[in-house]
Design an enzyme around this catalytic site. Structure first.
Site, mmCIF file in Angstrom:
data_model
loop_
_atom_site.group_PDB
_atom_site.id
_atom_site.type_symbol
_atom_site.label_atom_id
_atom_site.label_comp_id
_atom_site.label_asym_id
_atom_site.label_seq_id
_atom_site.Cartn_x
_atom_site.Cartn_y
_atom_site.Cartn_z
ATOM 1 N N TYR A 1 46.586 43.985 26.765
ATOM 2 C CA TYR A 1 46.063 42.636 26.491
ATOM 3 C C TYR A 1 46.456 42.195 25.064
ATOM 4 O O TYR A 1 45.644 42.278 24.141
ATOM 5 C CB TYR A 1 44.541 42.630 26.595
ATOM 6 C CG TYR A 1 43.961 43.101 27.905
ATOM 7 C CD1 TYR A 1 44.106 42.361 29.078
ATOM 8 C CD2 TYR A 1 43.216 44.279 27.976
ATOM 9 C CE1 TYR A 1 43.556 42.791 30.279
ATOM 10 C CE2 TYR A 1 42.661 44.720 29.171
ATOM 11 C CZ TYR A 1 42.833 43.972 30.313
ATOM 12 O OH TYR A 1 42.281 44.394 31.494
ATOM 13 N N TRP B 1 40.812 37.575 23.410
ATOM 14 C CA TRP B 1 39.997 37.166 24.557
ATOM 15 C C TRP B 1 38.639 36.693 24.061
ATOM 16 O O TRP B 1 38.090 37.261 23.102
ATOM 17 C CB TRP B 1 39.822 38.332 25.526
ATOM 18 C CG TRP B 1 40.788 38.285 26.681
ATOM 19 C CD1 TRP B 1 40.513 37.865 27.955
ATOM 20 C CD2 TRP B 1 42.176 38.636 26.680
ATOM 21 N NE1 TRP B 1 41.650 37.945 28.731
ATOM 22 C CE2 TRP B 1 42.683 38.407 27.980
ATOM 23 C CE3 TRP B 1 43.053 39.112 25.715
ATOM 24 C CZ2 TRP B 1 44.004 38.650 28.336
ATOM 25 C CZ3 TRP B 1 44.373 39.353 26.058
ATOM 26 C CH2 TRP B 1 44.835 39.111 27.351
ATOM 27 N N ASP C 1 35.467 39.093 24.640
ATOM 28 C CA ASP C 1 35.784 40.332 23.917
ATOM 29 C C ASP C 1 35.557 40.124 22.423
ATOM 30 O O ASP C 1 34.900 40.930 21.759
ATOM 31 C CB ASP C 1 37.259 40.727 24.100
ATOM 32 C CG ASP C 1 37.598 41.136 25.517
ATOM 33 O OD1 ASP C 1 37.468 40.276 26.409
ATOM 34 O OD2 ASP C 1 38.005 42.285 25.731
ATOM 35 N N ASP D 1 36.633 40.055 36.789
ATOM 36 C CA ASP D 1 37.742 39.496 37.549
ATOM 37 C C ASP D 1 37.770 39.749 39.060
ATOM 38 O O ASP D 1 37.957 38.830 39.831
ATOM 39 C CB ASP D 1 39.071 40.014 36.968
ATOM 40 C CG ASP D 1 39.192 39.746 35.475
ATOM 41 O OD1 ASP D 1 38.219 39.318 34.855
ATOM 42 O OD2 ASP D 1 40.289 39.966 34.926
ATOM 43 N N TRP E 1 36.147 45.889 38.382
ATOM 44 C CA TRP E 1 34.785 45.377 38.506
ATOM 45 C C TRP E 1 34.204 45.636 39.890
ATOM 46 O O TRP E 1 33.219 45.026 40.275
ATOM 47 C CB TRP E 1 34.749 43.884 38.176
ATOM 48 C CG TRP E 1 34.992 43.616 36.710
ATOM 49 C CD1 TRP E 1 36.184 43.288 36.127
ATOM 50 C CD2 TRP E 1 34.038 43.684 35.637
ATOM 51 N NE1 TRP E 1 36.030 43.143 34.771
ATOM 52 C CE2 TRP E 1 34.723 43.367 34.436
ATOM 53 C CE3 TRP E 1 32.674 43.981 35.566
ATOM 54 C CZ2 TRP E 1 34.087 43.331 33.195
ATOM 55 C CZ3 TRP E 1 32.048 43.936 34.327
ATOM 56 C CH2 TRP E 1 32.754 43.619 33.158
ATOM 57 N N GLU F 1 38.262 51.449 28.471
ATOM 58 C CA GLU F 1 37.869 50.090 28.874
ATOM 59 C C GLU F 1 36.654 50.123 29.807
ATOM 60 O O GLU F 1 35.723 49.340 29.681
ATOM 61 C CB GLU F 1 39.072 49.437 29.574
ATOM 62 C CG GLU F 1 38.903 47.986 29.939
ATOM 63 C CD GLU F 1 40.180 47.405 30.561
ATOM 64 O OE1 GLU F 1 41.135 48.172 30.823
ATOM 65 O OE2 GLU F 1 40.211 46.180 30.794
#
Ligand code: GLC
Length: 419
Positions: free
Chosen positions: A29, A33, A36, A162, A342, A385
């Protein structure tokens, strides 16, 4: 613990790109964001107040003229990311995405305001309040055009979660764009089985291309999008942020807002299932699938736990099922996938929101369990993450900024003696 504390600090320093922090330095990434950055500010705040404010300032510098704060701000070379700024071609600068993300900023600003009572903090708070007000107003104007009090997300990426199974049915209405498999770069940095599927990605891109074709006009997007959901998680985060913003406005004074923000999350309660559910606002039907967002009303309003004791029963059921909580989707449902993003893994940032609500509601036993799990995941498996809730294996990107930030923040604000 000192060793992990120091490691967390060095991850933030390593991921600092000068005023903003990339989510990970792995290349997964390579930009800023929205949520974030705000959550990462909670980590910076533990050792560098000024740097925490810079994180918020650099994000808000990208505010659109209509008030939206985009979900991605591209600063430097974004060629290792897809879809990058050239694909989005959005906003006045053409250096942002064209959708938003869960508005945690006001809650973070309130934390900074209360933690540091310097005149610097007061000045920074006063500067940011009008921008926060415009962003929150934008949600009600752009994403609640039927004036229901609940705002809608129009892309799964807007939820921050997401590929949650909660979106599956609505997403299946979205046509697949021509395959973007050859353009994706994320699977070069993380295992394919830990990332969204190819079909999901093609649909994400169909939505993006549609929004771009309509120049990201909020009025048009709201009516043409085939994907429109009043997400319970998102609305809870916004309701909490509204409260925190109201608090700040009272403290600092002088910033009137046209909107008295409604707190309509209660409409999403389903008494039979004993759950809060998101609402598919295209079909006007509840989505009776509990993702972790179904617990977030307690972040907005800890009173929800006393009103609905069933929530605690569900929490205990989810926790009893796996070693590390809280998984991001109901472990008793067939869609549960403990390694895929997710659809099952544990995310520390959501654990914090739940702990905050649980502590305020006096439900310390569950909060303590979440705290212990969150710290252990990092100490045993690293700053990943997200994590597999069965054995705790770290997944996705390594040296992740928001995991490091949460570690610093939880250790400081939540940990008690003898954990
Ligand atoms: C993924 C996550 C999202 C996060 C982003 C950057 O898209 O789902 O919540 O903001 O990565 O870390």
């Amino acid at each position: 613990m000192k060793k992990y504390h120091d490691e967390a600090v060095s991850i933030l320093e390593k991921n600092d790109r000068g005023g903003y922090t990339v989510p990970t330095s792995s290349g997964l990434y390579p930009a800023q964001w929205n949520w974030d950055s705000c959550l990462v500010a909670l980590g910076w705040a533990q050792f560098n107040e000024e740097r925490a404010w810079q994180e918020i300032d650099s994000l808000f510098a990208a505010q659109w003229p209509d008030g939206m704060i985009p979900h991605i701000v591209f600063h430097g070379d974004d060629s290792t990311y897809f879809p990058n700024s050239r694909v989005w071609a959005a906003g006045p600068s053409k250096r942002t995405s064209g959708i938003s993300q869960p508005p945690v900023a006001a809650t973070v600003v309130r934390y900074l305001y209360e933690k540091f009572s310097t005149s610097f903090t007061r000045t920074k708070t006063a500067e940011i309040i009008p921008k926060l007000v415009r962003w929150h107003e934008w949600f009600y104007y752009a994403r609640d055009q039927h004036r229901t009090g609940l705002v809608a997300i129009i892309h799964p990426w807007e939820s921050g979660m997401d590929n949650s199974p909660v979106w599956d049915r609505a997403l299946s209405r979205v046509p697949e764009a021509a395959s973007v498999a050859h353009l994706r770069r994320d699977t070069e940095f993380a295992a394919t089985e830990e990332r969204p599927t190819g079909a999901d990605y093609n649909r994400y891109l169909h939505l993006l291309y549609t929004f771009r074709d309509h120049q990201y006009s909020p009025e048009k997007l709201f009516s043409i999008t085939p994907f429109r959901i009043a997400d319970v998680g998102f609305n809870s985060i916004l309701a909490r942020a509204n409260k925190d913003l109201a608090f700040l406005r009272k403290e600092i004074g002088g910033y009137a807002s046209a909107i008295e923000y409604p707190q309509a999350v209660e409409k999403l309660w389903d008494e039979t299932a004993g759950f809060y559910f998101s609402l598919d606002s295209v079909e006007d039907k509840p989505i009776s699938k509990p993702g972790i967002g179904s617990f977030l009303p307690i972040f907005a309003d800890p009173g929800a736990l006393a009103r609905h004791p069933q929530i605690k029963t569900h929490l205990r059921r989810w926790l009893a099922k796996l070693n590390f909580g809280l998984c991001s989707f109901d472990p008793d449902r067939p869609e549960f996938e403990p390694q895929r993003y997710w659809r099952g893994p544990v995310w520390l940032i959501v654990n914090w929101m739940l702990m905050d609500g649980l502590r305020q509601a006096g439900c310390d036993d569950i909060a303590d369990r979440l705290l212990k799990a969150s710290l252990q995941l990092v100490e045993r498996h690293g700053f990943f993450e997200y994590f597999d809730p069965r054995a705790g294996k770290g997944l996705g990107g390594p040296d992740f900024s928001w995991t490091a930030a949460m570690y610093l923040f939880l250790e400081e604000e939540f940990a008690t003696e003898g954990r």
